[in-house]
Design an enzyme around this catalytic site. Structure first.
Site, short mmCIF file in Angstrom:
data_model
loop_
_atom_site.label_atom_id
_atom_site.label_comp_id
_atom_site.label_asym_id
_atom_site.label_seq_id
_atom_site.Cartn_x
_atom_site.Cartn_y
_atom_site.Cartn_z
N CYS A 67 166.06 15.79 49.11
CA CYS A 67 165.19 17.38 49.41
C CYS A 67 164.37 17.93 48.93
O CYS A 67 163.39 17.09 47.34
CB CYS A 67 167.70 18.61 48.36
SG CYS A 67 166.34 19.98 47.43
N HIS A 113 178.90 13.89 49.23
CA HIS A 113 177.35 13.94 50.27
C HIS A 113 176.61 13.56 49.34
O HIS A 113 176.14 13.48 47.72
CB HIS A 113 176.91 15.26 50.10
CG HIS A 113 175.22 16.09 50.38
ND1 HIS A 113 176.04 16.27 51.68
CD2 HIS A 113 174.43 16.09 49.83
CE1 HIS A 113 174.16 16.62 51.85
NE2 HIS A 113 173.64 16.28 50.75
#
Ligand code: HMG
Ligand code: MG
Length: 311
Positions: A246, A213
């Site tokens: 994020c 990821h």
């Protein structure tokens, strides 16, 4: 032109994270119907694993506060898995109540990010996940364990391999079916990826349970992906159009763009089942909704009229 490289897999499973990782970080809140249409278009483009949303505290991630309204709108997508993030028992209850059976918990290799993202230490968050994983498995679920900050952390700097290996082992031992190794702030480079995968193999973690990821902050995501494929990984997370980030990690930018990934894999002769033209059209459509162009180089190249010639 297709030029295969010996030793690489024949097929890669793309784990699409745009609707979750991508949209969680948008400053504008995207209407629920637009999100549903986004997922439908991604499925039409051939993606079969599409991470749909998160059942987290709505104050922590307001962009995904409509999970209860969104998830039912996604029924009827045949052959498509729609995993969702669940941090704790309450998140799992919310997901199970809607019929979701593919869930993901999300741990951190560093204390600073565990605290920022989950309001817990690393070990406290593992203790929070354990009953979630046990209950999800008992309900015939499939559990992905994310591990963030596998390479570098914005507060703590480079992350020792042994810390990553320890938390990976803990997630597998509690019953996770697969793991996803997160380069949350995009600082990894290929040698570091190879070293981590070797350390995990030595600790008995097979490459078959691992996904990667990569966020693309430093433009290394594709190079890192190739390094992971050479080490036996066959699951790669990516986000349509390169959306993402994020909200609890300073300097986290978009994920590896799915289009950039598919372009590279296609050139290597690796199957993904993804129709690149339909995917690019989806990302262009989404970027119009978001009011800004996609950061993906492949989207920009293929969306411009004179680059359409098949290579
Ligand atoms: P907390 O404040 O410690 O929660 O947050 P708590 O357990 O103390 O509960 C406080 C209140 O929250 C209670 O309500 C609970 O009911 C409620 P009150 O009694 O005060 O009215 N609550 C919830 N409400 C709805 N859904 C829930 C839930 N849980 C508690 N699931 C918590 C702890 C884990 C909830 C919080 O920190 C949180 O929601 N964090 C999520 C952060 C997040 O989603 N980050 C982005 C995803 S991770 C990521 O992007 C990285 C990744 O892409 C990989 C990579 O790139 O590295 C995966
Ligand atoms: Mg991420």
């Amino acid at each position: 032109m297709v030029v295969p490289e010996p030793g690489l897999p024949g097929r890669v499973r793309v784990h699409e994270v745009g609707p979750r990782d991508g949209l969680q970080n948008e400053s504008a809140t995207v209407p629920t119907e637009v999100k549903a249409e986004f997922v439908r278009r991604l499925a039409e483009a051939g993606l079969t694993t599409i991470e749909a949303t998160s059942f987290v505290h709505p104050k922590w991630v307001p962009q995904l506060a409509d999970a209860e309204r969104l998830y039912p709108l996604l029924s009827g997508l045949d052959g498509v898995d729609l995993p969702v993030l669940v941090p704790n028992g309450l998140g799992l209850d919310r997901a199970l109540a809607l019929g979701a059976r593919r869930v993901a918990v999300f741990a951190s290799a560093t204390e600073s990010f565990a605290r920022a993202n989950l309001n817990r230490s690393v070990d406290e968050s593992l203790a929070m996940f354990e009953p979630v994983v046990t209950r999800a498995k008992r309900a015939d679920g499939h559990v992905r364990g994310y591990l963030s900050m596998c390479f570098g952390d914005p507060w703590e700097g480079p992350v020792p391999l042994a810390r990553v290996v320890r938390v990976c082992r803990a997630l597998l031992d509690m019953g996770c079916d697969e793991l996803s190794l997160g380069d949350t702030i995009g600082v990894a480079t290929p040698g570091h990826v190879t070293a981590l995968l070797e350390a995990l193999a030595e600790a008995g973690v097979p490459s078959g349970v691992l996904g990667v990821h990569f966020h693309d902050t430093y433009g290394q995501a594709l190079a890192n992906t190739l390094a992971a494929l050479r080490s036996g990984v066959t699951t790669v997370d990516a986000s349509a159009g390169g959306l993402g980030g994020c909200p609890y990690a300073r300097s986290a930018t978009g994920n590896l763009a799915t289009e950039d990934l598919v372009w590279m894999l296609r050139g290597l002769g690796i199957e993904t089942g993804v129709d690149l033209g339909l995917l690019v059209a989806t990302s262009v459509w989404m970027s119009e909704r978001l009011g800004r162009p996609s950061p993906s180089r492949t989207v920009r190249a293929l969306a411009s009229a004179d680059s359409h010639k098949e290579q």
